[in-house]
Design a protein around this motif. Structure first.
Motif, PDB file in Angstrom:
ATOM      1  N   UNK A   1      -9.890   2.921   2.838  1.00 23.21           N
ATOM      2  CA  UNK A   1      -8.668   3.627   2.318  1.00 23.21           C
ATOM      3  C   UNK A   1      -9.380   4.515   1.289  1.00 23.21           C
ATOM      4  N   UNK A   2      -9.472   5.860   1.508  1.00 24.59           N
ATOM      5  CA  UNK A   2     -10.192   6.821   0.769  1.00 24.59           C
ATOM      6  C   UNK A   2      -9.403   7.115  -0.526  1.00 24.59           C
ATOM      7  N   UNK A   3     -10.169   7.262  -1.675  1.00 24.08           N
ATOM      8  CA  UNK A   3      -9.524   7.471  -2.842  1.00 24.08           C
ATOM      9  C   UNK A   3      -9.556   8.994  -3.064  1.00 24.08           C
ATOM     10  N   UNK A   4      -8.454   9.383  -3.571  1.00 17.61           N
ATOM     11  CA  UNK A   4      -8.385  11.013  -3.572  1.00 17.61           C
ATOM     12  C   UNK A   4      -8.340  11.254  -5.054  1.00 17.61           C
ATOM     13  N   UNK A   5      -8.135  10.386  -6.258  1.00 17.83           N
ATOM     14  CA  UNK A   5      -8.172  10.900  -7.338  1.00 17.83           C
ATOM     15  C   UNK A   5      -8.162   9.581  -8.172  1.00 17.83           C
ATOM     16  N   UNK A   6      -8.734   9.766  -9.386  1.00 15.15           N
ATOM     17  CA  UNK A   6      -8.657   8.773 -10.571  1.00 15.15           C
ATOM     18  C   UNK A   6      -8.518   9.333 -11.671  1.00 15.15           C
ATOM     19  N   UNK A   7      -7.552   8.640 -12.572  1.00 13.46           N
ATOM     20  CA  UNK A   7      -7.235   9.108 -14.074  1.00 13.46           C
ATOM     21  C   UNK A   7      -6.811   7.970 -14.695  1.00 13.46           C
ATOM     22  N   UNK A   8      -7.342   7.873 -15.938  1.00 13.44           N
ATOM     23  CA  UNK A   8      -6.738   6.876 -17.118  1.00 13.44           C
ATOM     24  C   UNK A   8      -6.757   5.663 -16.421  1.00 13.44           C
ATOM     25  N   UNK A   9      -7.551   5.324 -15.722  1.00 12.57           N
ATOM     26  CA  UNK A   9      -7.784   3.737 -15.053  1.00 12.57           C
ATOM     27  C   UNK A   9      -6.951   3.679 -13.953  1.00 12.57           C
ATOM     28  N   UNK A  10      -6.231   4.676 -13.346  1.00  7.48           N
ATOM     29  CA  UNK A  10      -5.465   4.589 -12.156  1.00  7.48           C
ATOM     30  C   UNK A  10      -6.200   5.094 -11.133  1.00  7.48           C
ATOM     31  N   UNK A  11      -6.264   4.351  -9.865  1.00  8.04           N
ATOM     32  CA  UNK A  11      -7.086   4.899  -8.623  1.00  8.04           C
ATOM     33  C   UNK A  11      -5.825   5.128  -7.675  1.00  8.04           C
ATOM     34  N   UNK A  12      -6.006   6.139  -7.043  1.00 10.89           N
ATOM     35  CA  UNK A  12      -4.971   6.638  -6.252  1.00 10.89           C
ATOM     36  C   UNK A  12      -5.688   6.819  -4.729  1.00 10.89           C
ATOM     37  N   UNK A  13      -5.092   6.148  -3.815  1.00 11.13           N
ATOM     38  CA  UNK A  13      -5.531   6.155  -2.407  1.00 11.13           C
ATOM     39  C   UNK A  13      -4.444   6.706  -1.381  1.00 11.13           C
ATOM     40  N   UNK A  14      -5.079   6.888  -0.391  1.00 13.13           N
ATOM     41  CA  UNK A  14      -4.195   7.290   0.838  1.00 13.13           C
ATOM     42  C   UNK A  14      -4.632   6.681   2.043  1.00 13.13           C
ATOM     43  N   UNK A  15      -3.988   6.004   2.808  1.00 11.31           N
ATOM     44  CA  UNK A  15      -4.570   5.460   4.125  1.00 11.31           C
ATOM     45  C   UNK A  15      -4.447   6.362   5.340  1.00 11.31           C
ATOM     46  N   UNK A  16      -5.250   6.188   6.330  1.00 12.40           N
ATOM     47  CA  UNK A  16      -5.254   7.281   7.338  1.00 12.40           C
ATOM     48  C   UNK A  16      -4.066   6.366   8.659  1.00 12.40           C
ATOM     49  N   UNK A  17      -3.278   7.114   8.881  1.00  7.67           N
ATOM     50  CA  UNK A  17      -2.538   6.748  10.178  1.00  7.67           C
ATOM     51  C   UNK A  17      -1.388   5.528   9.425  1.00  7.67           C
ATOM     52  N   UNK A  18      -1.092   5.632   8.099  1.00  5.73           N
ATOM     53  CA  UNK A  18      -0.372   4.518   7.461  1.00  5.73           C
ATOM     54  C   UNK A  18       1.062   5.008   7.720  1.00  5.73           C
ATOM     55  N   UNK A  19       1.742   4.939   8.708  1.00  7.71           N
ATOM     56  CA  UNK A  19       3.220   5.143   9.027  1.00  7.71           C
ATOM     57  C   UNK A  19       4.014   4.062   9.334  1.00  7.71           C
ATOM     58  N   UNK A  20       3.467   3.096   9.812  1.00  9.29           N
ATOM     59  CA  UNK A  20       4.168   1.867  10.187  1.00  9.29           C
ATOM     60  C   UNK A  20       4.993   0.940   9.199  1.00  9.29           C
ATOM     61  N   UNK A  21       4.453   0.780   8.004  1.00  7.86           N
ATOM     62  CA  UNK A  21       5.192  -0.019   7.240  1.00  7.86           C
ATOM     63  C   UNK A  21       6.194   0.702   6.401  1.00  7.86           C
ATOM     64  N   UNK A  22       5.814   1.649   5.865  1.00  6.25           N
ATOM     65  CA  UNK A  22       6.951   2.475   4.995  1.00  6.25           C
ATOM     66  C   UNK A  22       7.427   3.678   5.502  1.00  6.25           C
ATOM     67  N   UNK A  23       6.963   4.107   6.551  1.00  5.01           N
ATOM     68  CA  UNK A  23       7.680   5.470   7.260  1.00  5.01           C
ATOM     69  C   UNK A  23       7.793   6.365   6.501  1.00  5.01           C
ATOM     70  N   UNK A  24       7.309   6.389   5.237  1.00  8.92           N
ATOM     71  CA  UNK A  24       7.384   7.765   4.105  1.00  8.92           C
ATOM     72  C   UNK A  24       6.132   8.068   3.983  1.00  8.92           C
TER      73      UNK A  24
END
Length: 89
Positions: free
Chosen positions: A1-24
Motif C-alpha cells: 500500500x503506497x504512502x502518498x503523504x505524511x504529516x503531523x504523525x499521520x500516514x496517508x496511503x492509497x491501495x491499488x485496485x481498491x474498489x471492492x470493499x468501499x466502492x468509493x
C-alpha cells in the motif's frame, strides 16, 4: 500500500485496485496505531477511528488536494503508479 503523504504523525496511503470493499474513492489513514478510511473528496470517515483533531487535519488536506487525490485514485484503480502529494503544513 503506497504512502502518498505524511504529516503531523499521520500516514496517508492509497491501495491499488481498491474498489471492492468501499466502492468509493478513499484513503487509508493511520495515526499512532489507529486506522481509518476516509472518502475523497468529502473527507467523511467510512471506517475505523482516529482522533477528531487529526481527522479534521486529514479533511483539510483532502480539500486542498482534491484534484491530485482524484487523479491518484484513477491511476490506482487502473493499477498504475501513483504519485506523492505535499503534506499539510
Amino acid at each position: 500500500m503506497p504512502t502518498i503523504s505524511m504529516f503531523y504523525g499521520i500516514i496517508v496511503r492509497m491501495l491499488y485496485m481498491d474498489t471492492k470493499q468501499h466502492q468509493l474513492p478513499h484513503l487509508h489513514v493511520e495515526y499512532q496505531g489507529m486506522k481509518a478510511v476516509v472518502t475523497i473528496p468529502e473527507g467523511a470517515l467510512l471506517e475505523g477511528e482516529i482522533p477528531a483533531k487529526k481527522l479534521r487535519m486529514v479533511q483539510a488536506w483532502v480539500a486542498i488536494h482534491e484534484e491530485e487525490l482524484m487523479a491518484n485514485w484513477t491511476l490506482a484503480v487502473n493499477g498504475e503508479p501513483i504519485f506523492p502529494i505535499e503534506p499539510l503544513r
